[in-house]
Enzyme design. Structure first.
Site, PDB file in Angstrom:
ATOM      1  CG  ASP A 209      -1.957   1.003   1.291  1.00 14.04           C
ATOM      2  OD1 ASP A 209      -2.831   0.954   0.416  1.00 14.04           O
ATOM      3  OD2 ASP A 209      -1.935   1.875   2.190  1.00 14.04           O
ATOM      4  CD  GLU A 261      16.415 -14.608   3.945  1.00 20.02           C
ATOM      5  OE1 GLU A 261      15.811 -15.252   4.835  1.00 20.02           O
ATOM      6  OE2 GLU A 261      16.969 -13.507   4.156  1.00 20.02           O
TER       7      GLU A 261
END
Ligand code: NOJ
Length: 545
Positions: A209, A261
């Protein structure tokens, strides 16, 4: 890093607005179990992923974009266990799940902001937000002249425990949405932790956002031009010191490393009202986010040349950084596109519509809306759909003012109707209470009495219905590889936009003269019937081979 299947480069992602998708318990508010129960219908529709607007604990002052706790679920919507079930059910159906991350501001009910209010000026607790002394005698004037996006000044003054006026804090949105200070390491650490919290629960990514707002120009220099309600790609005056500052990119690089990751290609998508396209593309450089919403496409007028320019410009800008272009026509902040397109071409985009405003030509809007969707779904890249658009659902343009809940309505001094008209709970079954939104008649915003005709059960398996048009388009898009194709323009008359993608010829006719298809072209799909002699009428898109 894990091997990547790049699913997001061509994905169709369906936005669920949890308040208004499906209500499992009949309280009139949509919820997570309601969504889980309806996920099968999204698989049938043929989308690849869902993005859920915020469901976190929140006072709901801005419909959940005022987050009080980033690691929970508001009891309005269910529990964390319900979120886990939703993610597992979606994955079981082959749907990926994106959640909404709101890093620019918290709710004023967040523990950090309460701490900040109780702490002294200059304390570490205050440092997490943008507190400043006021200007003028007694510090009675706001620290600068910035306007809030929702209207009024972007600063609010607090009082000390004795009621004496004290410092001011920045809120680019509602007064209940204090902006965080992203120069503060504690803020950065917290959000990395929040990312991990949801990644560990299995989400496939985040819609970020106000991604262009986290870093403010350090001097907080004055700037007093209109900050239109999410309507604003263009700004008057000098470059706004609150938007698109260089420092935001460092944040997204750090987040990207965190996502990388994790196995399975998790993604970040930027909600950034930034232009020109080359500026926006900086958010999707290889080590930053994966996608950014293409609001320039959403804002383009219904005209061949304007759309050609936007499409070509966005493909070029994203291509230059190796990112896919995204396409979007509707979301929870804008007037639904079938309604928007029911107004004369070239009028400024409206920020909400009320009963006393000029009303759209609904038939024309639906016709153009269907044509716009077929054009969008034929473009290479990733596309976003907003719940209800597959039903051809219009904006509620006659909502009574006294039920409006968007903070923009009050803060603009009742000059902007706001965004409630596109947020009304959607119809599933024509003859059920609340049109099947939930088991009771309750609905947090009233549903127009004429929505039975839009209900899913009136459109499913009905040839020519908007729902079946979306379903066919999504199936063909996948089968023909349109999302991963390459666009080449095809010469056409001025009022016609024509391109080829993955062997498919896509023609949209904006003008009154019917457009010819090449001899021998086989029509795969069209947004409305062609003329008796096989030409493309006005406001129609055709896919042909
Ligand atoms: C953008 C969101 O889409 C909108 O609904 C919200 O009001 C603002 N950001 C503030 O969070």
């Amino acid at each position: 890093m894990q091997p990547s299947d790049d699913w997001w480069r061509s994905a169709v992602i369906y936005q669920i607005y949890p308040r208004s998708f499906a209500d499992s318990d009949g309280d009139g508010m949509g919820d997570l179990p309601g969504i889980t129960a309806r996920l099968g219908s999204l698989r049938d529709l043929g989308v690849d992923a869902v993005w859920l607007s915020p469901f976190y604990p929140s006072p709901q002052a801005d419909a959940g974009y005022d987050v009080a706790d980033y690691r929970g679920v508001d009891p309005l919507f269910g529990s964390l266990a319900d979120a886990d079930k939703l993610i597992a059910a979606a994955h079981g159906l082959g749907l990926r799940v994106l959640v909404d991350l709101v890093p620019n501001h918290t709710s004023s009910a967040h523990a950090w902001f309460r701490e900040a209010l109780a702490a002294a000026p200059g304390s570490p607790a205050r440092q997490r937000y943008l507190f400043r002394d006021g200007r003028g005698p007694g510090g009675d004037e706001p620290p600068n002249s910035w306007p809030s996006v929702f209207g009024g000044p972007a600063w609010e003054r607090i009082t000390d425990p004795d009621g004496k006026p004290e410092q001011w804090y920045l809120h680019l949105f509602d007064v209940s949405q204090p902006d965080l200070n992203w120069a503060e390491p504690a803020v950065r650490d917290e959000f990395v932790d929040v990312l991990r919290f949801w990644l560990d629960r299995g989400v496939d990514g985040f819609r970020v956002d106000v991604a262009h707002g986290l870093i403010k120009q350090a001097d907080l220099a004055d700037w007093h031009y209109p900050n239109a309600i999410l309507g604003g790609l263009s700004h008057e005056g000098p470059p706004p010191p609150m938007w698109d500052q260089e420092g935001v990119h460092e944040i997204y690089r750090e987040w990207r490393a965190v996502l990388d990751e994790y196995p399975g290609d998790r993604i970040l998508v930027a909600e950034a009202w930034v232009q020109p396209p080359g500026r926006l593309a900086r958010y999707v450089r290889p080590d930053e986010m994966h996608q950014a919403f293409n609001f320039e496409y959403l804002e383009a007028p219904w005209a061949a040349e304007a759309l050609r320019t936007v499409i070509a410009g966005s493909l070029a800008a994203n291509g230059a950084v190796g990112a896919p272009t995204t396409w979007v026509l509707s979301n929870h902040d804008v007037v639904r596109h079938v309604t928007r397109l029911g107004y004369p071409v070239g009028e400024p985009r409206r920020h909400g519509i009320g009963a006393e405003d000029p009303q759209p030509d609904a038939g024309l809007g639906l016709r153009r809306g269907r044509a716009a969707t077929l054009q969008m779904l034929a473009l290479p890249g990733s596309a976003y759909l907003y719940q209800g658009e597959e039903l051809g659902l219009p904006e509620d343009t006659r909502m009574p003012d006294d039920v409006r809940q968007d903070p923009a309505w009050a803060r603009s001094g009742h000059t902007e109707k706001g965004r409630d008209g596109c947020r009304v709970p959607i119809p599933w079954e024509a003859d059920a209470p609340s049109y099947g939104f939930g088991p009771s008649d309750a609905s947090w915003l009233p549903q127009p009495g004429v929505w039975a005709e839009f209900a899913l059960d009136r459109q499913r398996d009905v040839p020519g219905s908007t729902y079946e048009l979306y379903r066919s388009a999504l199936r063909l898009r996948r089968d023909l590889g349109l999302g991963t194709g390459t666009l080449t323009w095809v010469d056409s008359p001025a009022d016609v936009l024509a391109f080829r993608n993955a062997e498919v010829l896509v023609v949209t006719n904006f003008g009154p003269a019917p457009a010819e298809l090449p001899a021998g072209a086989r029509v795969l799909l069209s947004s409305e019937p062609l003329t008796a002699d096989g030409r493309v009428p006005q406001d129609v898109t055709v896919w042909a081979r």
